[in-house]
Design an enzyme around this catalytic site. Structure first.
Site: not given
Lengths: 618, 618
Positions: A462-464
């Site tokens: 998540h978050e990249g």
């Protein structure tokens, strides 16, 4: 862990020096410590006991609402009431004007006690900060303030089922909400339709409202959505409608739960698929008698087309926080397995079968168990140090002189992909080692470590994703501003190695570190030598891994210098404490840093093995 | 995967040549293939569909019995009825006299479809083989034959709550069952009391009887248990008592379920804590009117004190099978993520944001996704090749000339710790990459990869932990017979590199491989230079890791030679097939083999970082 946190903050990062700056003038080490104590207490009393239950009783939709255990409700409520959400903000907003690094230090306790529950706070915090930075005055008051006050919770709605890493491909559509919509006091009013995937905290009844920050595209006159990331705008979409003063109207906006994702871990927070504007909750914009239009009501934040830039303002800090969360899961597993190793008798010390009629020894006596504990310590405490260092740079960027701020900003840009990715990869490995120390017991739910390992597996996604971080690092960050960030980092590394001259034991590590960074620098140049982006980025992952291990070696060397200095100064925390830090640093230099060279060799050679692989050959 | 299996068996390991040996004279490639086809079909029709359900509905004790899903019952029944349990045994025992390598190849399908369900078969198989090798004639008929026939299932009862890796510390006690016990037709009869932990398949109603093979100690006259591993004996303890002919009497033996372990994965098979002789099911030895004595009835196998040796006869093959299972989980994740990558559109090829208004590409087009798939292919297919190679060596040991058998035996001894540990570590990594290829979807239970990753985490723990394998390798195997196994392996490696001379593309890998083995050999000598066992074994783990990667590089190089040869011979399976094998081999040599040098350096330097670490410093 508190002792380590304190050492890193005060002895290593000199956080007390921040109190000389006007914004933090009311603060002192005592006020910082009292925030840490409060946080530690709430985490211990409310979060830790709720962690396993939040995992075992994962969020479920009963047709009416998303159910979570009562202990989750209590924990989130305790956090909301603690005042920590606003801690970094101005006094006039109800904040404490706390430095970011102290704020992060306070949040380490929650992440360690229950990463899933801490996620409610982290999201709301990021959401509120974004609104405070980019929202209009009215938006800040109507939506931002209730978030800071802990009355409402927030989400980030970026991904869609067909657009995860590739945000430029989102299809959620925002059209102006008829005549007069432009002049809505809450901001230009649009109607949104589309589906958002992977929305953490997207539906629950833990707060009376949920503020969704939603990326969407405004179609042109022919109805076509602008292509790519530049066409993305940002909208506030409240779950429950509010009036111009931000008071709840009680009317539901057209945001509907389409489903819950059933996750491997991180189950403390529900993860949802949300449908915006599907017509499930038809809503009039202002309660007037006008015909209800289709779509969820959303208020534009900033100018149209600047949504991604605003989101990334928040995203960089969110990424550092992901790294901090991964680090704290690493710390949690380390402490759990250390405790087990100190109490579990098994085998004899030399493994030769001698002394079989004597008592078994505690497994912490076995060299390979010590190796596993030492590796965890090196990974987890190193990752925590990096997160705090980045947080300290955020403070520098916010309150330093313009030169200091510029330098800190450049370093932060470069370090953020590492701060996010390295703990996600290596503290996951730490958690695997924590399981291994426990043997079969670690594979059961009677011990906490298997949950840490499952929880931590999310952080590379998540978050990249890890791949996104690698491309960001080699594709953008090392090249940005003609390599300004890289030059600044090399100069910091040189400062650290220079300080090693007074400590002979750190001489060899210092040289190894200089060599690694020189090799990295050459490899980055080699990767881009012929300017072929696809070829360069084909090896972005080994570059990320080599860069990450080198940065962590730098962090450990710098920490080791501080530990050496403290030993010479009479070892105020007791000698063992500093010996442990030094041994972890040595472990990192002897067992970990040498790993960078095979990775660097791949980059240096512009290896095309992956690029040349053909689909049909798999 | 069938194509790869077939290539490895027939083109690489020349399994057909075995049909020239008397024991396998009735066999042909056609009979081998028909066994594989049957296995593949049962695995596809019965095991694969049951795999997720066995995970989601984990075994539960309802107070009466351990409940498993109906689909588990069907799958296990299908396996029991297939005749595969006896496949390797003599015709007269109902077997097929199948070579071990074909037997293992057949079992790969079950392991890939559902490792947890396959465990019932693997345990029963190992249990029966042990009885057939070490049991008396009567024990073979009464207990071994029903296992081979698939009527009963078996377990291995080694560990106890206080004795996991340290088997010498078991406390289960076996005392002679009164006068005449010595002369029981089923073997010397004892009464066992004690607790056994981590017993897979320890309680269920999937078969009318369960045959427990139990390690216990016979006390001396003063009642004291003999210390260490040498005092261990082996007993057959049936769940339901049988008469002298092996017919069920219907009377329950005193073996009681004390609890189920709630595991992270591998949930297809219940894992239990069993109490032997706690008095829950008081039992008379023979149905006579004699007073019921305390303890579970057990029959001694072989001589007292030889239990561990008998168990290790089975354990070595069990360890290779653990490696095979880990490999097949790796293969399963590889195929699942390959399928996803071929069908999931996301992003554009060069990642520059160009072409944003065009369609997205399938993610298999991205270099980093190819890297993740290639790494999985290299790990999983390499591990499968190693398992099959070891199985082929088992055949050599069983049916080769006495020289061949001796050589095969020495190589097997040396390779077993690698065959067990390497797939457990690296196919777990492969499964993590399979999750990563799926992005957020891989973190959900909507896709199979998160289960593979959880299931695979057990393999570094059971049947001898990773640390046990490392100590076995550096502490025993590389030194055994004055380094005879190591010398044989080096000579095999030299044969492989010699064959590379006709393939220029394999020249550089061949040299790298020779260098790695030379360095390993030096490091092993350095580790033992001063004969300090504790110091040498302090770095057994980096040695294991370096040795493992080197062995796998050898395997891949040898496979690459076979692939090159097949390409020159007209590529009967199509060119792409062999190109894929070669590319995986190149990946291994460029990205993986170079990792050995940092590990070797630690061993070479006799690094004492872990050994010197003090408990108080953590």
């Amino acid at each position: 862990m508190r002792d380590t946190l304190s050492f890193l903050m005060y002895d290593w990062l000199e956080v007390e020096a921040l109190t000389r700056r006007p914004r933090y003038a009311d603060h002192s080490r005592e006020t910082f410590d009292s925030v840490l104590e409060t946080s530690e207490r709430i985490a211990r009393e409310k979060f830790a006991p709720a962690n396993r239950r939040a995992d075992a009783e994962e969020p479920a939709f009963d047709g009416e609402r998303v159910r979570v255990p009562e202990s989750t409700r209590d924990a989130v409520a305790a956090y909301r009431e603690s005042g920590l959400l606003a801690a970094g903000h101005d006094y006039e907003l109800g904040g404490m004007q706390l430095p970011y690094v102290v704020d992060m230090a306070a949040n380490t306790f929650f992440a360690m006690a229950s990463i899933g529950l801490a996620a409610f706070a982290m999201l709301t915090y990021a959401n509120a900060n974004l609104l405070m930075a980019h929202g209009s005055g009215r938006q800040r008051r109507a939506f931002g303030q209730p978030l800071l006050d802990g009355r409402w919770l927030g989400t980030m709605c970026l991904s869609e089922p067909q657009a995860g890493s590739s945000l430029g491909d989102i299809r959620t559509r925002a059209v102006a909400d008829g005549p007069g919509a432009e002049a809505d006091p809450l901001g230009p009013r649009y109607r949104l339709t589309g589906n958002k995937m992977w929305i953490s905290g997207g539906e629950h009844d833990l707060s009376e409202n949920i503020v969704h920050l939603v990326l969407a595209k405004i179609p042109d006159e022919s109805g076509k959505l602008p292509p790519g990331p530049k066409g993305i705008s940002l909208f506030i979409v409240p779950r429950v409608m509010v009036d111009a003063e931000g008071r709840l109207t009680g009317r539901r906006n057209d945001v509907a739960l389409a489903g819950l994702n059933h996750k491997l871990g991180y189950r403390g927070i529900p993860n949802t698929l949300l449908n915006f504007g599907e017509g499930r909750f038809p809503v009039a914009a202002d309660g007037s008698a006008e015909a209800v239009r289709p779509g969820a009501v959303g208020y534009l934040v900033g100018a149209a087309g600047t949504g991604l830039a605003s989101m990334f303002h928040m995203m960089n800090e969110a990424r550092i926080n992901v790294g901090m969360g991964a680090a704290m899961l690493g710390c949690a597993g380390y402490l759990a397995s250390l405790d087990y190793a100190r109490n579990r008798p098994q085998g004899r010390v030399d493994g030769s079968g001698k002394g079989a009629d004597g008592p078994q020894v505690r497994i912490v006596e076995h060299a390979d168990v010590r190796r596993m504990l030492l590796a965890q310590k090196a990974y987890a405490e190193g990752a925590l140090a990096l997160a705090l260092l980045c947080a300290r740079l955020v403070d520098e960027k916010r309150t330093g002189s313009s030169d200091e701020a510029h330098v800190a900003g450049c370093l932060l840009e470069l370090l953020t992909p590492i701060a996010k990715s390295w703990p996600s990869e290596w503290c996951l490995e730490a958690n695997s080692l924590a399981i291994q120390v426990h043997g079969g017991y670690g594979y059961t739910r009677d011990f906490p470590v298997e949950q840490y390992w499952r929880d931590n597996r999310l952080n590379m996604i998540h978050e990249g994703t890890h791949g996104i971080q690698a491309n960001d690092l080699l594709g953008r960050k090392v090249r940005a501003g003609d390599g300004r960030g890289m030059a600044l980092l090399l100069s910091r590394v040189a400062q650290t190695t220079a300080r090693c001259r007074s400590h002979p034991a750190l001489d060899a590590p210092a040289r190894a570190l200089s060599d690694a960074f020189a090799a990295l620098n050459r490899a980055a140049a080699a990767a881009w030598a012929d300017g072929d982006r696809r070829k360069a980025l084909a090896n972005s992952m080994p570059f990320l891994q080599a860069f990450g291990h080198s940065v962590l070696a730098w962090v450990w060397l710098d920490v080791a210098v501080a530990a050496q200095a403290a030993l010479l100064a009479g070892a105020p925390r007791g000698e063992s404490f500093y010996r442990g830090k030094l041994q972890a640093a040595h472990y990192f230099f002897r067992h970990e840093l040498p790993r960078v060279h095979p990775w660097i060799a791949v980059v240096d050679a512009c290896d095309t093995t992956s690029l040349d692989m053909q689909d049909a050959w798999f």
